[in-house]
Scaffold this motif. Structure first.
Motif, PDB file in Angstrom:
ATOM      1  N   ASN A   1       0.819  -1.221   0.000  1.00  0.00           N
ATOM      2  CA  ASN A   1       0.000   0.000   0.000  1.00  0.00           C
ATOM      3  C   ASN A   1       0.847   1.263   0.000  1.00  0.00           C
ATOM      4  O   ASN A   1       0.541   2.223  -0.720  1.00  0.00           O
ATOM      5  N   GLN A   2       1.909   1.227   0.797  1.00  0.00           N
ATOM      6  CA  GLN A   2       2.814   2.387   0.824  1.00  0.00           C
ATOM      7  C   GLN A   2       3.429   2.620  -0.553  1.00  0.00           C
ATOM      8  O   GLN A   2       3.497   3.747  -1.039  1.00  0.00           O
TER       9      GLN A   2
ATOM     10  N   GLN B   1       1.002   4.128  -2.882  1.00  0.00           N
ATOM     11  CA  GLN B   1       0.724   5.528  -2.545  1.00  0.00           C
ATOM     12  C   GLN B   1       1.827   6.449  -3.093  1.00  0.00           C
ATOM     13  O   GLN B   1       1.538   7.477  -3.712  1.00  0.00           O
TER      14      GLN B   1
ATOM     15  N   HIS C   1       1.493   6.859  -6.857  1.00  0.00           N
ATOM     16  CA  HIS C   1       0.482   7.831  -7.275  1.00  0.00           C
ATOM     17  C   HIS C   1       0.923   9.269  -7.029  1.00  0.00           C
ATOM     18  O   HIS C   1       0.618  10.167  -7.824  1.00  0.00           O
ATOM     19  N   GLU C   2       1.689   9.486  -5.991  1.00  0.00           N
ATOM     20  CA  GLU C   2       2.223  10.838  -5.751  1.00  0.00           C
ATOM     21  C   GLU C   2       3.267  11.210  -6.811  1.00  0.00           C
ATOM     22  O   GLU C   2       3.330  12.360  -7.257  1.00  0.00           O
TER      23      GLU C   2
END
Lengths: 355, 355
Positions: A113-114, A117, A120-121
């Motif tokens: 998940n990290q 994330q 996407h950033e």
């Protein structure tokens, strides 16, 4: 003047992409210098934070007004048992001690998940900063990401190691495909086919891919001079992506030991290993690779093994310890030269006048 | 008209050698047809008796007055424990039973002296029959053999997989070197460097070899059409050797199942195995390869494992059982066509008019 669909799409003078090598090699100076001399400079941003990405994009814009690009790693799910991490730590312990690297307690194991994330950033920054070109390795991003990039005028490139992977990249709507032969240095980009099955030499791979996709094909792996460029064009590619050739350039950010090792290697000293990162990659053989070879199949997957060896690789680099560094290289080290980006590009494109 | 040192030495019109595939593929019809259409037909004589060699040479001379050649395997010492043969026999037992192959008792294990004796008899026949060209794989024959052949006007070719092997071939006094890339089908020709280290793609290998030897370099591996020929010339080779492309020709002696399997394969189904012969070789993946994969490192060396699997391969061929045949192929099966030798050669050389 040489021109084709690849040079038109990427808005470059010569059909050459500087491979987006990760880990500090693609300094702003290297990227800008490549773009200023008519090829496409690329940031290897796979391991970079969104802030680092934004800063480097802005720095490059100060140094060139030409087109340039950036590369990201597409996250794929990974799972690991606590026990396997412990086993890997046991194997790495004597090397950590030898190099005075801090204990495993300080290592933060990433979770999927990290990783997603951060990805996407990274995408968000690239769109906001309107980078002209974005390439992906280790997979195909979601349709939403590809569409968002294309809506913002960004040219999107995929990386394939087999015909099937190239077909999927075309289907996803990407604009070009970089085809990575078994000759290539650094990480293998396979994401559908298995490791062994996706080790296909460019002489076989380029014509087979060219027969199955309509988007421009870019040939990558072991190409260092005009011979590789013209051969790639003969096989059906529209141009080349070169990594090791730019890595040994004066403007590259590669560690001087890394450059020296490539300049002094032979093609039969370049091997495949998954010991450094958990993903198969090609580089100059050293003690770390030899010692870990027998345990290779049991090591944790990427990016976990990469995180576990990070301290070792960092310490080895700063201590100029070639035996524990990841010395990525393609299969043509005998063709490598320490030269300026300008000299390299001029040497490679000299053959275009004869076509 | 295209001409270079390779075509002059071999007395051929086009810079193409038909690879000397062993095991009944290179029928007299195939060899003669290749030579009659301006390329060099070659007998794959590695497994042939001196008498079979003499008969085939005479048969080919009835069919063509053009130049042709023959290939031999250079013997290298091998050792094996009785226990390892027994282990291999245990692994092969269920497959032998399934195919109704006679028991291991009837298998005669070769020894090194016998192999050397046959090799010297093969050489004698080739010199007596004045075959125009003789190539070698798996090593370099003695200086006496090379000199005797050259004194009789025979052009001698070596096979290399790395720069160092090519350099040794040149030093030995041979006239040309065939450079086998990792793309190539059938047996790997490495004899100095190890298996992994000698798996170098042609895009890397040809220019690095061309920079280190003066004798003509012939590019081999995955080449099937004019694109591969022109790419090879760009990289520094003087011509090509093609195996799989001729294997699927109408005139080839290959089993029809073998041809069909190549015609229906993709590049990511072509794998390396040492299960069939004890030597690493590339072919279409099947059940035999998959089942034996986990034991691969413990199997007896060439030619012992080859002898142990002979009955299985023979029975599988006659029963049209693709799962237990050795389906050798290079990495470009998508480019294979069932066509005449004439059509293949004309298709490949059409590009020479554009150079």
């Amino acid at each position: 003047m040489f021109t084709n669909k690849m040079t038109q799409l990427l808005r470059i003078q010569y059909p050459i992409i500087q491979a987006p090598m990760a880990g500090g090699i693609t300094t702003s100076k290297l990227v800008a210098e490549v773009s200023n001399h008519g090829a496409l400079g690329m940031i290897g941003a796979g391991y970079m934070t969104p802030k680092q990405i934004r800063d480097q994009i802005r720095e490059i814009r100060e140094l060139t007004s030409n087109s340039f690009g950036i590369n990201l790693f597409v996250p794929s799910e990974f799972e690991v048992e606590e026990n396997d991490i412990e086993k890997a730590n046991q194997l790495l312990k004597p090397i950590r001690e030898q190099l005075h690297v801090k204990d495993k307690a300080s290592i933060e194991i990433p979770n999927f998940n990290q990783v997603c994330q951060i990805f996407h950033e990274q995408i968000k920054v690239i769109i906001e900063e309107q980078v002209p070109v974005c390439s992906f390795t280790f997979g195909i991003p979601s349709r939403e990401i590809i569409e968002a990039m294309k809506q913002h005028g960004i040219i999107v490139i995929g990386t394939a190691t087999t015909v099937n992977e190239a077909i999927e990249i075309e289907k996803s709507g990407m604009d070009l495909v970089v085809v990575q032969g078994s000759e290539a240095g650094g990480h293998r980009g396979n994401f559908i086919d298995g490791h062994q099955e996706s080790l296909v030499g460019l002489m076989s791979l380029i014509p087979q891919v060219a027969d199955h996709v309509r988007i421009p094909v870019v040939s990558a792996g072991g190409i260092m001079d005009g011979r590789g460029l013209t051969a790639s064009l003969c096989l059906g590619a529209q141009g080349v992506q070169m990594g090791t050739a730019f890595l040994t350039c004066i403007e590259s950010g590669a560690n001087e030991i890394h450059i020296k090792e490539i300049l002094h290697s032979q093609e039969d000293q370049i091997v495949l290993t998954r010991s450094f990162s958990g993903k198969w990659a090609r580089g100059v053989k050293n003690k770390f690779i030899s010692d870990m070879q027998q345990f290779e199949d049991c090591l944790p997957p990427f990016p976990i093994q990469n995180t576990l060896t990070q301290g070792i690789r960092k310490a080895a680099s700063s201590h100029k310890n070639r035996e524990n560094m990841s010395l990525w290289s393609g299969q043509s080290p005998r063709l490598a030269k320490k030269q300026s980006v300008k000299a390299l590009i001029q040497d490679v494109v000299a053959v275009l006048n004869k076509i």
